[in-house]
Enzyme design. Structure first.
Site, PDB file in Angstrom:
ATOM      1  N   CYS A 171      -5.040 -85.370   7.355  1.00  0.00           N
ATOM      2  CA  CYS A 171      -5.647 -85.247   5.745  1.00  0.00           C
ATOM      3  C   CYS A 171      -6.527 -83.521   5.678  1.00  0.00           C
ATOM      4  O   CYS A 171      -7.130 -82.921   6.379  1.00  0.00           O
ATOM      5  CB  CYS A 171      -7.003 -85.758   5.350  1.00  0.00           C
ATOM      6  SG  CYS A 171      -7.408 -85.272   3.798  1.00  0.00           S
ATOM      7  N   GLU A 213     -14.818 -84.836  -3.041  1.00  0.00           N
ATOM      8  CA  GLU A 213     -14.076 -83.834  -3.557  1.00  0.00           C
ATOM      9  C   GLU A 213     -14.099 -82.702  -2.489  1.00  0.00           C
ATOM     10  O   GLU A 213     -15.611 -81.805  -2.205  1.00  0.00           O
ATOM     11  CB  GLU A 213     -14.513 -83.259  -5.185  1.00  0.00           C
ATOM     12  CG  GLU A 213     -13.922 -84.455  -5.576  1.00  0.00           C
ATOM     13  CD  GLU A 213     -12.203 -84.377  -5.963  1.00  0.00           C
ATOM     14  OE1 GLU A 213     -11.346 -82.887  -5.534  1.00  0.00           O
ATOM     15  OE2 GLU A 213     -10.946 -85.076  -5.909  1.00  0.00           O
ATOM     16  N   SER A 214     -12.810 -81.893  -1.564  1.00  0.00           N
ATOM     17  CA  SER A 214     -13.760 -81.719  -0.784  1.00  0.00           C
ATOM     18  C   SER A 214     -14.590 -79.939  -1.267  1.00  0.00           C
ATOM     19  O   SER A 214     -14.928 -79.636  -0.590  1.00  0.00           O
ATOM     20  CB  SER A 214     -12.098 -81.092   0.136  1.00  0.00           C
ATOM     21  OG  SER A 214     -11.474 -80.416  -0.834  1.00  0.00           O
ATOM     22  N   LYS A 218      -7.249 -99.207   2.905  1.00  0.00           N
ATOM     23  CA  LYS A 218      -8.205 -98.066   2.929  1.00  0.00           C
ATOM     24  C   LYS A 218      -9.806 -99.462   2.750  1.00  0.00           C
ATOM     25  O   LYS A 218      -9.823-101.036   2.269  1.00  0.00           O
ATOM     26  CB  LYS A 218      -8.524 -97.581   1.049  1.00  0.00           C
ATOM     27  CG  LYS A 218      -7.777 -96.542   1.122  1.00  0.00           C
ATOM     28  CD  LYS A 218      -7.964 -96.370   0.095  1.00  0.00           C
ATOM     29  CE  LYS A 218      -7.023 -94.835  -0.079  1.00  0.00           C
ATOM     30  NZ  LYS A 218      -6.148 -94.702  -1.865  1.00  0.00           N
TER      31      LYS A 218
HETATM   32  N1  GSH Z   1      -8.735 -83.227  -4.681  1.00  0.00           N
HETATM   33  C1  GSH Z   1      -9.195 -83.617  -3.345  1.00  0.00           C
HETATM   34  C2  GSH Z   1      -8.311 -83.898  -2.331  1.00  0.00           C
HETATM   35  C3  GSH Z   1      -8.124 -85.292  -1.648  1.00  0.00           C
HETATM   36  C4  GSH Z   1      -7.017 -86.119  -1.299  1.00  0.00           C
HETATM   37  O1  GSH Z   1      -6.058 -85.853  -2.103  1.00  0.00           O
HETATM   38  N2  GSH Z   1      -6.940 -86.880  -0.404  1.00  0.00           N
HETATM   39  C5  GSH Z   1      -5.508 -87.550   0.566  1.00  0.00           C
HETATM   40  C6  GSH Z   1      -5.833 -86.730   1.501  1.00  0.00           C
HETATM   41  S1  GSH Z   1      -4.943 -86.213   1.722  1.00  0.00           S
HETATM   42  C7  GSH Z   1      -6.187 -88.991  -0.343  1.00  0.00           C
HETATM   43  O2  GSH Z   1      -7.118 -89.496   0.155  1.00  0.00           O
HETATM   44  N3  GSH Z   1      -5.642 -89.873  -0.498  1.00  0.00           N
HETATM   45  C8  GSH Z   1      -5.496 -91.354  -1.004  1.00  0.00           C
HETATM   46  C9  GSH Z   1      -4.962 -91.767  -2.327  1.00  0.00           C
HETATM   47  O3  GSH Z   1      -4.551 -90.854  -3.010  1.00  0.00           O
HETATM   48  O4  GSH Z   1      -4.811 -93.466  -2.333  1.00  0.00           O
HETATM   49  C10 GSH Z   1      -9.839 -83.831  -2.861  1.00  0.00           C
HETATM   50  O5  GSH Z   1     -10.118 -81.781  -2.644  1.00  0.00           O
HETATM   51  O6  GSH Z   1     -10.946 -83.764  -1.897  1.00  0.00           O
END
Ligand code: GSH
Length: 240
Positions: free
Chosen positions: A22, A74-75, A49
């Site tokens: 990720c 949220e990163s 998950k």
């Molecule tokens: N806006 C979020 C995006 C985080 C994201 O898209 N993470 C992905 C992995 S890189 C995720 O967990 N996807 C799983 C899903 O959407 O079910 C952030 O900045 O934290």
């Protein structure tokens, strides 16, 4: 200065709930490293998950940073929090400049979406289109770097900033993808010297390097091959 010096107290024990590939997890890991904050990782499988993860991640996404019993998601928000509680500051002091940096962080997330659209493109025609979209983003970045007053090598000059933490993981994709069949034809990086220099500086940075495990490249290749996309078919044709 470590987190203990900052107003609001030290984020004592930190756990970064992660997924191995990720890029959003990586940006948090980079910021933690830049600030010298030790943390543990808890890596999950996003295809399965666990219940405890869904209970702390309202959107079901990584990263989550666990801080003193709180779970931050949220990163960008996590990175902003870390910048408030631990030195060195990775955002500029000037509010206008800081806002500009936040906007380019958002741009970085848009590029990540573009990369996702590229590797998931269902047909060769779509792959070509998505490559052109990526190329257009890279040209925009080159222009932004050209407008800087400094020579780099980082986004804002000699000092590493939050924007760099966002783009380290963006460029890392291409350490694997540039070598895939036919990628050179897309000429994604052609004639973009400032971008190439920025990418190289980020790849050499310890915080960027440590943000993923030693098996990252192998894991990303397996992930791309399993997409069932035009890019997967190119990869499959090569290994067949
Ligand atoms: N806006 C979020 C995006 C985080 C994201 O898209 N993470 C992905 C992995 S890189 C995720 O967990 N996807 C799983 C899903 O959407 O079910 C952030 O900045 O934290």
């Amino acid at each position: 200065m470590k987190a203990a010096d900052a107003e609001g107290g030290a984020p004592a024990a930190l756990t970064l709930v992660s997924h191995a590939l990720c890029p959003y997890v990586q940006r948090v890991a980079i910021v933690l490293h830049e600030k010298g904050l030790p943390f543990e990782r808890r890596t999950i499988d996003l295809a399965r998950k666990p219940g405890w993860f869904l209970a702390i991640s309202p959107l079901g996404k990584t990263p989550v940073l666990q801080v003193r019993g709180e779970s931050l998601f949220e990163s960008a928000v996590i990175c902003e929090y870390l910048d408030e509680v631990a030195m060195p500051a990775l955002h500029p002091q000037d509010p206008l400049e800081r806002a500009r940096h936040r906007a380019w962080m958002e741009f970085g997330s848009a590029v990540l979406n573009g990369i996702g659209a590229f590797y998931a493109a269902p047909s060769e025609a779509a792959l070509q289109e998505r490559a052109q979209d990526l190329r257009a983003r890279f040209v925009q970045l080159e222009e932004a770097l050209e407008k800087r007053e400094s020579a780099g090598p980082y986004f804002a000059g000699a000092g590493f900033s939050m924007v760099d933490a966002v783009f380290g993981p963006v460029f890392r994709y291409f350490d694997v993808m540039d070598a895939l069949p036919g990628m050179a034809d897309f000429a994604l990086w052609q004639g973009l010297p400032r971008l190439a220099r920025w990418r190289a500086a980020l790849a050499a940075r310890a915080s960027v390097q440590q943000a993923v495990g030693a098996d990252y490249a192998e894991g990303l290749r397996a992930f791309l091959l399993a997409r069932g996309s035009a890019l997967s078919r190119r990869m499959g044709a090569l290994s067949a």
